[in-house]
Design a protein around this motif. Sequence first.
Motif, PDB file in Angstrom:
ATOM      1  N   ALA A 208       0.828  -1.207   0.000  1.00  0.00           N
ATOM      2  CA  ALA A 208       0.000   0.000   0.000  1.00  0.00           C
ATOM      3  C   ALA A 208       0.864   1.259   0.000  1.00  0.00           C
ATOM      4  CB  ALA A 208      -0.932  -0.036   1.208  1.00  0.00           C
ATOM      5  N   CYS A 209       0.209   2.403   0.153  1.00  0.00           N
ATOM      6  CA  CYS A 209       0.855   3.714   0.011  1.00  0.00           C
ATOM      7  C   CYS A 209       2.156   3.827   0.796  1.00  0.00           C
ATOM      8  CB  CYS A 209      -0.095   4.820   0.472  1.00  0.00           C
ATOM      9  SG  CYS A 209      -1.751   4.737  -0.245  1.00  0.00           S
ATOM     10  N   GLU A 210       2.111   3.425   2.070  1.00  0.00           N
ATOM     11  CA  GLU A 210       3.243   3.681   2.949  1.00  0.00           C
ATOM     12  C   GLU A 210       4.428   2.746   2.707  1.00  0.00           C
ATOM     13  OE1 GLU A 210       1.219   5.303   6.962  1.00  0.00           O
ATOM     14  OE2 GLU A 210       0.236   3.573   6.024  1.00  0.00           O
ATOM     15  N   ALA A 211       4.240   1.710   1.895  1.00  0.00           N
ATOM     16  CA  ALA A 211       5.378   0.868   1.518  1.00  0.00           C
ATOM     17  C   ALA A 211       6.384   1.675   0.705  1.00  0.00           C
ATOM     18  CB  ALA A 211       4.903  -0.341   0.721  1.00  0.00           C
ATOM     19  N   CYS A 212       5.892   2.583  -0.134  1.00  0.00           N
ATOM     20  CA  CYS A 212       6.744   3.382  -1.015  1.00  0.00           C
ATOM     21  C   CYS A 212       6.924   4.813  -0.526  1.00  0.00           C
ATOM     22  CB  CYS A 212       6.169   3.414  -2.428  1.00  0.00           C
ATOM     23  SG  CYS A 212       5.943   1.797  -3.177  1.00  0.00           S
ATOM     24  N   HIS A 213       5.925   5.330   0.202  1.00  0.00           N
ATOM     25  CA  HIS A 213       5.964   6.743   0.611  1.00  0.00           C
ATOM     26  C   HIS A 213       6.307   6.948   2.076  1.00  0.00           C
ATOM     27  CE1 HIS A 213       4.486   8.045  -3.283  1.00  0.00           C
ATOM     28  NE2 HIS A 213       3.567   7.095  -3.230  1.00  0.00           N
ATOM     29  N   GLY A 214       6.487   5.862   2.812  1.00  0.00           N
ATOM     30  CA  GLY A 214       6.847   5.984   4.210  1.00  0.00           C
ATOM     31  C   GLY A 214       5.638   6.233   5.096  1.00  0.00           C
ATOM     32  N   PRO A 215       5.829   6.212   6.415  1.00  0.00           N
ATOM     33  CA  PRO A 215       4.716   6.370   7.352  1.00  0.00           C
ATOM     34  C   PRO A 215       4.067   7.745   7.238  1.00  0.00           C
ATOM     35  CG  PRO A 215       6.820   6.493   8.505  1.00  0.00           C
ATOM     36  CD  PRO A 215       7.123   6.071   7.109  1.00  0.00           C
ATOM     37  N   GLY A 216       2.738   7.790   7.391  1.00  0.00           N
ATOM     38  CA  GLY A 216       2.010   9.004   7.057  1.00  0.00           C
ATOM     39  C   GLY A 216       1.462   9.831   8.193  1.00  0.00           C
ATOM     40  N   LYS A 217       1.668   9.422   9.443  1.00  0.00           N
ATOM     41  CA  LYS A 217       0.994  10.141  10.532  1.00  0.00           C
ATOM     42  C   LYS A 217       1.421  11.609  10.617  1.00  0.00           C
ATOM     43  CE  LYS A 217      -0.369   9.893  15.361  1.00  0.00           C
ATOM     44  NZ  LYS A 217      -0.267   9.175  16.647  1.00  0.00           N
ATOM     45  N   GLU A 218       2.724  11.879  10.591  1.00  0.00           N
ATOM     46  CA  GLU A 218       3.196  13.266  10.642  1.00  0.00           C
ATOM     47  C   GLU A 218       2.710  14.051   9.431  1.00  0.00           C
ATOM     48  OE1 GLU A 218       7.246  14.240  11.106  1.00  0.00           O
ATOM     49  OE2 GLU A 218       7.379  13.528  13.171  1.00  0.00           O
ATOM     50  N   PHE A 231       1.575  26.774   1.054  1.00  0.00           N
ATOM     51  CA  PHE A 231       3.010  27.076   0.940  1.00  0.00           C
ATOM     52  C   PHE A 231       3.715  26.018   0.103  1.00  0.00           C
ATOM     53  CE2 PHE A 231       7.344  26.363   2.439  1.00  0.00           C
ATOM     54  CZ  PHE A 231       7.915  27.612   2.202  1.00  0.00           C
ATOM     55  N   LEU A 232       3.445  24.747   0.383  1.00  0.00           N
ATOM     56  CA  LEU A 232       4.075  23.664  -0.371  1.00  0.00           C
ATOM     57  C   LEU A 232       3.680  23.712  -1.841  1.00  0.00           C
ATOM     58  CD1 LEU A 232       3.658  20.715   2.170  1.00  0.00           C
ATOM     59  CD2 LEU A 232       5.818  21.751   1.464  1.00  0.00           C
ATOM     60  N   TYR A 233       2.418  24.035  -2.081  1.00  0.00           N
ATOM     61  CA  TYR A 233       1.915  24.039  -3.462  1.00  0.00           C
ATOM     62  C   TYR A 233       2.567  25.153  -4.281  1.00  0.00           C
ATOM     63  CZ  TYR A 233      -1.342  24.175  -7.380  1.00  0.00           C
ATOM     64  OH  TYR A 233      -1.887  24.162  -8.634  1.00  0.00           O
ATOM     65  N   TYR A 234       2.593  26.371  -3.701  1.00  0.00           N
ATOM     66  CA  TYR A 234       3.077  27.512  -4.480  1.00  0.00           C
ATOM     67  C   TYR A 234       4.594  27.653  -4.458  1.00  0.00           C
ATOM     68  CZ  TYR A 234      -1.692  29.050  -5.206  1.00  0.00           C
ATOM     69  OH  TYR A 234      -3.000  29.116  -5.606  1.00  0.00           O
ATOM     70  N   SER A 235       5.248  27.094  -3.448  1.00  0.00           N
ATOM     71  CA  SER A 235       6.702  27.197  -3.384  1.00  0.00           C
ATOM     72  C   SER A 235       7.387  26.049  -4.115  1.00  0.00           C
ATOM     73  CB  SER A 235       7.167  27.202  -1.927  1.00  0.00           C
ATOM     74  OG  SER A 235       6.934  25.932  -1.321  1.00  0.00           O
ATOM     75  N   ASN A 236       6.607  24.999  -4.426  1.00  0.00           N
ATOM     76  CA  ASN A 236       7.153  23.802  -5.075  1.00  0.00           C
ATOM     77  C   ASN A 236       8.238  23.146  -4.226  1.00  0.00           C
ATOM     78  OD1 ASN A 236       7.006  21.988  -7.230  1.00  0.00           O
ATOM     79  ND2 ASN A 236       8.774  22.896  -8.253  1.00  0.00           N
ATOM     80  N   ARG A 237       8.130  23.305  -2.915  1.00  0.00           N
ATOM     81  CA  ARG A 237       9.075  22.673  -1.994  1.00  0.00           C
ATOM     82  C   ARG A 237       8.641  21.232  -1.732  1.00  0.00           C
ATOM     83  NH1 ARG A 237      11.619  26.416   1.479  1.00  0.00           N
ATOM     84  NH2 ARG A 237      12.564  24.616   2.523  1.00  0.00           N
ATOM     85  N   ASP A 238       9.597  20.376  -1.409  1.00  0.00           N
ATOM     86  CA  ASP A 238       9.288  18.997  -1.046  1.00  0.00           C
ATOM     87  C   ASP A 238       8.805  18.936   0.392  1.00  0.00           C
ATOM     88  OD1 ASP A 238      10.114  18.184  -3.536  1.00  0.00           O
ATOM     89  OD2 ASP A 238      12.159  17.724  -2.887  1.00  0.00           O
ATOM     90  N   ASP A 239       7.858  18.070   0.649  1.00  0.00           N
ATOM     91  CA  ASP A 239       7.324  17.898   1.984  1.00  0.00           C
ATOM     92  C   ASP A 239       8.168  16.854   2.719  1.00  0.00           C
ATOM     93  OD1 ASP A 239       5.906  17.416   4.275  1.00  0.00           O
ATOM     94  OD2 ASP A 239       3.943  17.321   3.305  1.00  0.00           O
ATOM     95  N   PRO A 240       8.888  17.249   3.779  1.00  0.00           N
ATOM     96  CA  PRO A 240       9.778  16.300   4.447  1.00  0.00           C
ATOM     97  C   PRO A 240       9.051  15.254   5.286  1.00  0.00           C
ATOM     98  CG  PRO A 240       9.736  18.360   5.665  1.00  0.00           C
ATOM     99  CD  PRO A 240       8.922  18.582   4.421  1.00  0.00           C
ATOM    100  N   THR A 241       7.724  15.388   5.417  1.00  0.00           N
ATOM    101  CA  THR A 241       6.985  14.420   6.237  1.00  0.00           C
ATOM    102  C   THR A 241       6.541  13.203   5.439  1.00  0.00           C
ATOM    103  OG1 THR A 241       4.835  15.467   5.808  1.00  0.00           O
ATOM    104  CG2 THR A 241       6.117  16.299   7.680  1.00  0.00           C
ATOM    105  N   ILE A 242       6.871  13.157   4.156  1.00  0.00           N
ATOM    106  CA  ILE A 242       6.463  12.022   3.322  1.00  0.00           C
ATOM    107  C   ILE A 242       7.542  11.793   2.268  1.00  0.00           C
ATOM    108  CG2 ILE A 242       5.219  13.200   1.458  1.00  0.00           C
ATOM    109  CD1 ILE A 242       3.852  10.203   3.493  1.00  0.00           C
ATOM    110  N   ILE A 243       7.609  10.586   1.736  1.00  0.00           N
ATOM    111  CA  ILE A 243       8.621  10.238   0.739  1.00  0.00           C
ATOM    112  C   ILE A 243       8.000  10.198  -0.653  1.00  0.00           C
ATOM    113  CG2 ILE A 243      10.165   8.399  -0.072  1.00  0.00           C
ATOM    114  CD1 ILE A 243      11.148   9.873   2.421  1.00  0.00           C
ATOM    115  N   ASN A 244       8.665  10.857  -1.585  1.00  0.00           N
ATOM    116  CA  ASN A 244       8.296  10.754  -2.998  1.00  0.00           C
ATOM    117  C   ASN A 244       9.472  10.107  -3.716  1.00  0.00           C
ATOM    118  OD1 ASN A 244       7.717  11.030  -5.695  1.00  0.00           O
ATOM    119  ND2 ASN A 244       7.051  13.147  -5.565  1.00  0.00           N
ATOM    120  N   PRO A 245       9.353   8.827  -4.090  1.00  0.00           N
ATOM    121  CA  PRO A 245      10.492   8.133  -4.721  1.00  0.00           C
ATOM    122  C   PRO A 245      11.054   8.859  -5.937  1.00  0.00           C
ATOM    123  CG  PRO A 245       8.801   6.556  -4.112  1.00  0.00           C
ATOM    124  CD  PRO A 245       8.205   7.924  -3.893  1.00  0.00           C
TER     125      PRO A 245
END
Length: 613
Positions: A208-218, A231-245
């Motif tokens: 499932a999702c968290e196998a590839c994207h890491g744990p999602g609680k945070e 902020f994340l959407y308009y700055s195009n910054r990566d969200d450190p609370t989740i993994i994007n392979p």
Amino acid sequence: MKRSSGNAVNIVVIGIFLALGFGSICKSIYDEVGQARDLDSVDYVRSATCVRCHPVHQESWKRTFHRTMTQVANSKSVRGDFNNASFTYDGVTSRFLRDGDDFFIETIDEQGRMTRYRVERTVGSRRFQQYLTKVGDRFIRLPLAWNIEEKRWFHLNGGFLDPDGSDFNKHRALWDANCIFCHNVKAAPGYDWQKQTFSSKVAELGIACEACHGPGKEHIEYNRNPLRRYFLYYSNRDDPTIINPAKLPRERSIQVCGHCHGQRTPNPLERIRELLSKGDPYTAGSDLNKYTTPIWIHSKLAGVDLSLRFWKDGTPRLSAYEYQGILQSKGHEKSNLTCISCHNMHGGDPHGMIDEQMRGQQGCLQCHKEIAKDIRTHTRHNPQGAGSDCYSCHMPKMTYGLLTIHPTHRIHSPDPSRAWKYQMPDACTICHTNKTAVWAAKNLSELYGLQLPELPIDEQYSKIAETVRTMFAGDVVQRAVAIESLRAEKTYTADPFERLWAVPLLLVAMNDRYAAIRHFAYRSLKTLVARAAQADARLDEATSRIAKFDPQAPPEERQRRIAEWRSWWVNLDKSRIRHPGSEVPLDEHLLPIEAVISNLLAQQDDKDISIGE
């Protein structure tokens, strides 16, 4: 007037405070997003929690076979025929029963006693479906499975390359210590070494999702703040609370897939106690090498000859070693190549997780743009023909897994001398099934102006077509690859009648002592005849009267089916079938030359191959 002025001052003051507060909040978000996270200690929340914000990704994931890899057994998940069906193998008749939403398998236990097992979970939903029961504190994989593609029951001895006579319960496996790690999210077997008991848990069944994207609680907690999301959407910054392979460094991105698609041992081996008790320490995005070491040809594991899982040059020849393949690909570390360069986890065909354009040349030409300008110069073959297919030449089908031959993930160039150097297949003779390895080596050298490799002393490499040689004299994986190549879509000729020369040889292979090889041979036979029948319906009319061949049926029943097919072949009008050449041991009537076939069979390598399933 004074009151109005006072109000204006108040508004300005409030505005300043709001601006300062908003600025402080934005500064706080900016600083927080810039902080690296250690996700190892973060809790998992399951895929159902992700759908609220990611409905499109959730829907595309639901289409995949990842989602249905492990499921609770119920009327929606069970694919096999449990309507009082039966299957007889090795003198044992097993039954498959249903009572409402409960499913049962009656078969023998390890003491040979007929026992009824309640099916608790299913494993697989694409090619096979396997079934788990619970015995005491542990889940047990039963040795019978449903072939989804062929809609029939079979015994796992016929899927995992075991010869006739193997123990009936050889593939009765402990799920909690094996399958749990790759077929689910964040496995924790919970083994108590003193009590010798399991209390296995997973964050979620299936992949499932968290196998590839890491744990999602945070990720969920922090993104409850709409300002953070904007902020994340308009700055195009990566969200450190989740993994994007797709945004990981390439090595870490490959490791996300390699965690399951690359069989491995604990690093160090003593860590096995930790894995079985505390669970899998790997979290998507972290360094896989900290916890495990990939299995290679020289790896050691007590009681298992791991070298047999590789071709003699070190290339993996069983599936679940794709990670090793890409690591062995020459120059990969200097490239931008990752698994998702070709595969798409949220799009394309779920069969292979790949977009249609990536099944063709685009998969390679997206990087090798110079070759695209003049394909003929690169391939020395017709640009539209099989000889110019990138995958066929550089990732040929030579990897066994689940009664299928898959493309190797070790990207390499054709070299027919591998046949006598390493007893392994090569792209040239996988395509030119009627030619010898020496013929292929000489032609490749001539086409590219290369030095001819030292030729073998054994004349068989220059006198007998390599596919024919290995389908009888090779070990079980060589035989499977050779037989499958005879029915490949991309080959040296597009004439379906011209390829029927393989039929009498496949009938010989249907006598192999491995049920899996008999299965490959029968499937190739049926495929070749079906293709020719599209041009001549009489072929279909004649062969449709022959009952299905069951590769795990009793010997006498199998012999009857083979005799019927042989009778059909002997009496067939073969005027449209051209003899494949002197390298293929067939007489003028397109019947096997017994002396040659018998000699090859006498050389057959009968080492049993251990598959880590």
